[in-house]
Design a protein around this motif. Structure first.
Motif, PDB file in Angstrom:
ATOM      1  N   GLY A 169       0.808  -1.217   0.000  1.00 17.96           N
ATOM      2  CA  GLY A 169       0.000   0.000   0.000  1.00 17.96           C
ATOM      3  C   GLY A 169       0.839   1.264   0.000  1.00 17.96           C
ATOM      4  O   GLY A 169       1.941   1.307  -0.563  1.00 17.96           O
ATOM      5  N   LYS A 170       0.339   2.284   0.673  1.00 19.79           N
ATOM      6  CA  LYS A 170       1.028   3.568   0.728  1.00 19.79           C
ATOM      7  C   LYS A 170       2.072   3.565   1.853  1.00 19.79           C
ATOM      8  O   LYS A 170       1.899   2.903   2.870  1.00 19.79           O
ATOM      9  N   ILE A 171       3.131   4.342   1.651  1.00 19.51           N
ATOM     10  CA  ILE A 171       4.160   4.537   2.670  1.00 19.51           C
ATOM     11  C   ILE A 171       4.067   5.988   3.140  1.00 19.51           C
ATOM     12  O   ILE A 171       4.257   6.911   2.347  1.00 19.51           O
ATOM     13  N   ALA A 172       3.768   6.192   4.418  1.00 17.10           N
ATOM     14  CA  ALA A 172       3.604   7.563   4.924  1.00 17.10           C
ATOM     15  C   ALA A 172       4.896   8.354   4.767  1.00 17.10           C
ATOM     16  O   ALA A 172       4.872   9.514   4.326  1.00 17.10           O
ATOM     17  N   SER A 173       6.019   7.745   5.119  1.00 13.64           N
ATOM     18  CA  SER A 173       7.331   8.363   4.890  1.00 13.64           C
ATOM     19  C   SER A 173       8.410   7.320   5.116  1.00 13.64           C
ATOM     20  O   SER A 173       8.246   6.401   5.923  1.00 13.64           O
ATOM     21  N   LEU A 174       9.517   7.477   4.398  1.00 13.58           N
ATOM     22  CA  LEU A 174      10.666   6.602   4.598  1.00 13.58           C
ATOM     23  C   LEU A 174      11.510   7.106   5.754  1.00 13.58           C
ATOM     24  O   LEU A 174      11.584   8.308   6.009  1.00 13.58           O
ATOM     25  N   GLY A 175      12.183   6.188   6.450  1.00  9.91           N
ATOM     26  CA  GLY A 175      13.110   6.569   7.491  1.00  9.91           C
ATOM     27  C   GLY A 175      14.441   7.013   6.912  1.00  9.91           C
ATOM     28  O   GLY A 175      14.645   7.044   5.686  1.00  9.91           O
ATOM     29  N   ASN A 176      15.373   7.367   7.797  1.00  4.46           N
ATOM     30  CA  ASN A 176      16.700   7.791   7.363  1.00  4.46           C
ATOM     31  C   ASN A 176      17.419   6.670   6.621  1.00  4.46           C
ATOM     32  O   ASN A 176      17.387   5.517   7.031  1.00  4.46           O
ATOM     33  N   ASP A 177      18.063   7.041   5.537  1.00  2.89           N
ATOM     34  CA  ASP A 177      18.938   6.159   4.771  1.00  2.89           C
ATOM     35  C   ASP A 177      18.209   4.933   4.248  1.00  2.89           C
ATOM     36  O   ASP A 177      18.716   3.807   4.308  1.00  2.89           O
ATOM     37  N   THR A 178      17.008   5.125   3.724  1.00  7.52           N
ATOM     38  CA  THR A 178      16.296   4.042   3.050  1.00  7.52           C
ATOM     39  C   THR A 178      15.882   4.504   1.661  1.00  7.52           C
ATOM     40  O   THR A 178      15.639   5.695   1.432  1.00  7.52           O
ATOM     41  N   VAL A 179      15.809   3.581   0.727  1.00 12.70           N
ATOM     42  CA  VAL A 179      15.453   3.907  -0.656  1.00 12.70           C
ATOM     43  C   VAL A 179      14.454   2.869  -1.165  1.00 12.70           C
ATOM     44  O   VAL A 179      14.357   1.753  -0.643  1.00 12.70           O
ATOM     45  N   ILE A 180      13.718   3.256  -2.204  1.00 15.91           N
ATOM     46  CA  ILE A 180      12.749   2.362  -2.839  1.00 15.91           C
ATOM     47  C   ILE A 180      13.346   1.834  -4.139  1.00 15.91           C
ATOM     48  O   ILE A 180      13.898   2.592  -4.934  1.00 15.91           O
ATOM     49  N   GLU A 181      13.236   0.516  -4.331  1.00 17.88           N
ATOM     50  CA  GLU A 181      13.666  -0.134  -5.555  1.00 17.88           C
ATOM     51  C   GLU A 181      12.491  -0.871  -6.184  1.00 17.88           C
ATOM     52  O   GLU A 181      11.487  -1.133  -5.528  1.00 17.88           O
ATOM     53  N   GLU A 182      12.649  -1.225  -7.456  1.00 19.61           N
ATOM     54  CA  GLU A 182      11.655  -2.073  -8.114  1.00 19.61           C
ATOM     55  C   GLU A 182      11.877  -3.520  -7.702  1.00 19.61           C
ATOM     56  O   GLU A 182      13.006  -4.017  -7.736  1.00 19.61           O
ATOM     57  N   PRO A 183      10.851  -4.225  -7.270  1.00 19.77           N
ATOM     58  CA  PRO A 183      11.016  -5.649  -6.955  1.00 19.77           C
ATOM     59  C   PRO A 183      11.425  -6.426  -8.208  1.00 19.77           C
ATOM     60  O   PRO A 183      10.963  -6.128  -9.316  1.00 19.77           O
ATOM     61  N   SER A 184      12.297  -7.406  -8.023  1.00 24.24           N
ATOM     62  CA  SER A 184      12.714  -8.244  -9.137  1.00 24.24           C
ATOM     63  C   SER A 184      11.648  -9.304  -9.431  1.00 24.24           C
ATOM     64  O   SER A 184      10.701  -9.492  -8.659  1.00 24.24           O
ATOM     65  N   THR A 185      11.817  -9.990 -10.544  1.00 28.23           N
ATOM     66  CA  THR A 185      10.905 -11.089 -10.881  1.00 28.23           C
ATOM     67  C   THR A 185      10.935 -12.153  -9.793  1.00 28.23           C
ATOM     68  O   THR A 185       9.896 -12.712  -9.416  1.00 28.23           O
ATOM     69  N   GLU A 186      12.148 -12.427  -9.268  1.00 30.20           N
ATOM     70  CA  GLU A 186      12.278 -13.413  -8.189  1.00 30.20           C
ATOM     71  C   GLU A 186      11.568 -12.943  -6.923  1.00 30.20           C
ATOM     72  O   GLU A 186      10.946 -13.745  -6.217  1.00 30.20           O
ATOM     73  N   ASP A 187      11.661 -11.644  -6.627  1.00 32.37           N
ATOM     74  CA  ASP A 187      10.961 -11.088  -5.467  1.00 32.37           C
ATOM     75  C   ASP A 187       9.458 -11.301  -5.590  1.00 32.37           C
ATOM     76  O   ASP A 187       8.791 -11.750  -4.643  1.00 32.37           O
TER      77      ASP A 187
END
Length: 230
Positions: A169-187
């Motif tokens: 769902g939605k992420i209200a906010s990310l914490g310090n030193d975190t990033v969003i990536e695209e999930p892989s096919t395996e993920d």
């Protein structure tokens, strides 16, 4: 039929003593009747026993277990499955703050919502949340996986070192030193198998959250980044 223990009118000490006595006598499946939201039930179990709580439990249920399978047919208070080494904990309802904190292995499933600080300082294992989670889930996470099918609160995965989170769902906010990536096919394949295994609905998509790795090593040039994180 599984052996049953009636928790009504018994103290926490008495209930846990009875559990250990029955395990020592060879019982491997025990139904816990009328737990009545008592605290600290089913802790430090080191045998492959299947414990079924027929109702809600209080805080710190199933803490420090190694190899047990514990079902909670209700909701659970804070700290459920804290410091679990291995095993499985399934909560049919909601979970209070700090579910699966500091686990090193095993599987924790929350079919409903989880409150704040779910999976903090995880060192392995998997936490699966069928609903939403509160703020600071995955704080200082070192290893393992957290899956949130619903929304995630503020400061998600703040200061995480390693591990991975998936949010449907939605992420209200990310914490310090975190990033969003695209999930892989395996993920995505792993996520589908996991949700199917525990009969949970799959969101339309997942976001993958990992460490940005900026806080792994101190650099005086990035002092302001460290000040913000600490």
């Amino acid at each position: 039929m599984p052996f049953s223990i009636n928790c009504h009118n018994k103290t926490t000490r008495e209930i846990n003593r009875l559990i250990r006595e029955e395990i020592a006598a060879g019982e491997r499946e025990i139904r816990m009747l009328h737990p009545e939201a008592r605290h600290n039930l089913g802790v430090a179990l080191l045998q492959p026993v299947h414990l079924i709580f027929e109702g809600s439990v209080g805080y710190y249920c199933a803490g420090m277990i190694d190899g047990a399978t514990i079902e909670i047919r209700g909701s659970a208070g804070w700290g459920t499955a804290e410091s679990m080494l291995n095993g499985m904990v399934i909560i049919d309802g909601n979970a209070g703050s700090g579910v699966a904190a500091s686990i090193r292995g095993g599987m924790v499933v929350v079919r409903g919502d989880a409150a704040a600080r779910a999976g903090v300082s995880m060192k392995g294992g998997t936490l699966l949340i069928g609903g939403n989670c509160g703020y600071m889930a995955g704080f200082m996470m070192q290893k393992g996986k957290i899956v949130v099918c619903g929304d995630a609160g503020e400061a998600l995965a703040d200061s995480m070192y390693e591990g991975v989170l998936f949010v449907g769902g939605k992420i209200a906010s990310l914490g310090n030193d975190t990033v969003i990536e695209e999930p892989s096919t395996e993920d995505l394949s792993w996520l589908q198998d996991l949700l199917h295994q525990y009969n949970l609905s799959s969101p339309n998509s997942f976001k993958k959250v990992v460490s940005g790795k900026k806080l792994w090593n101190f650099d005086r040039k990035e002092l302001e980044v460290w000040k913000a994180a600490l």
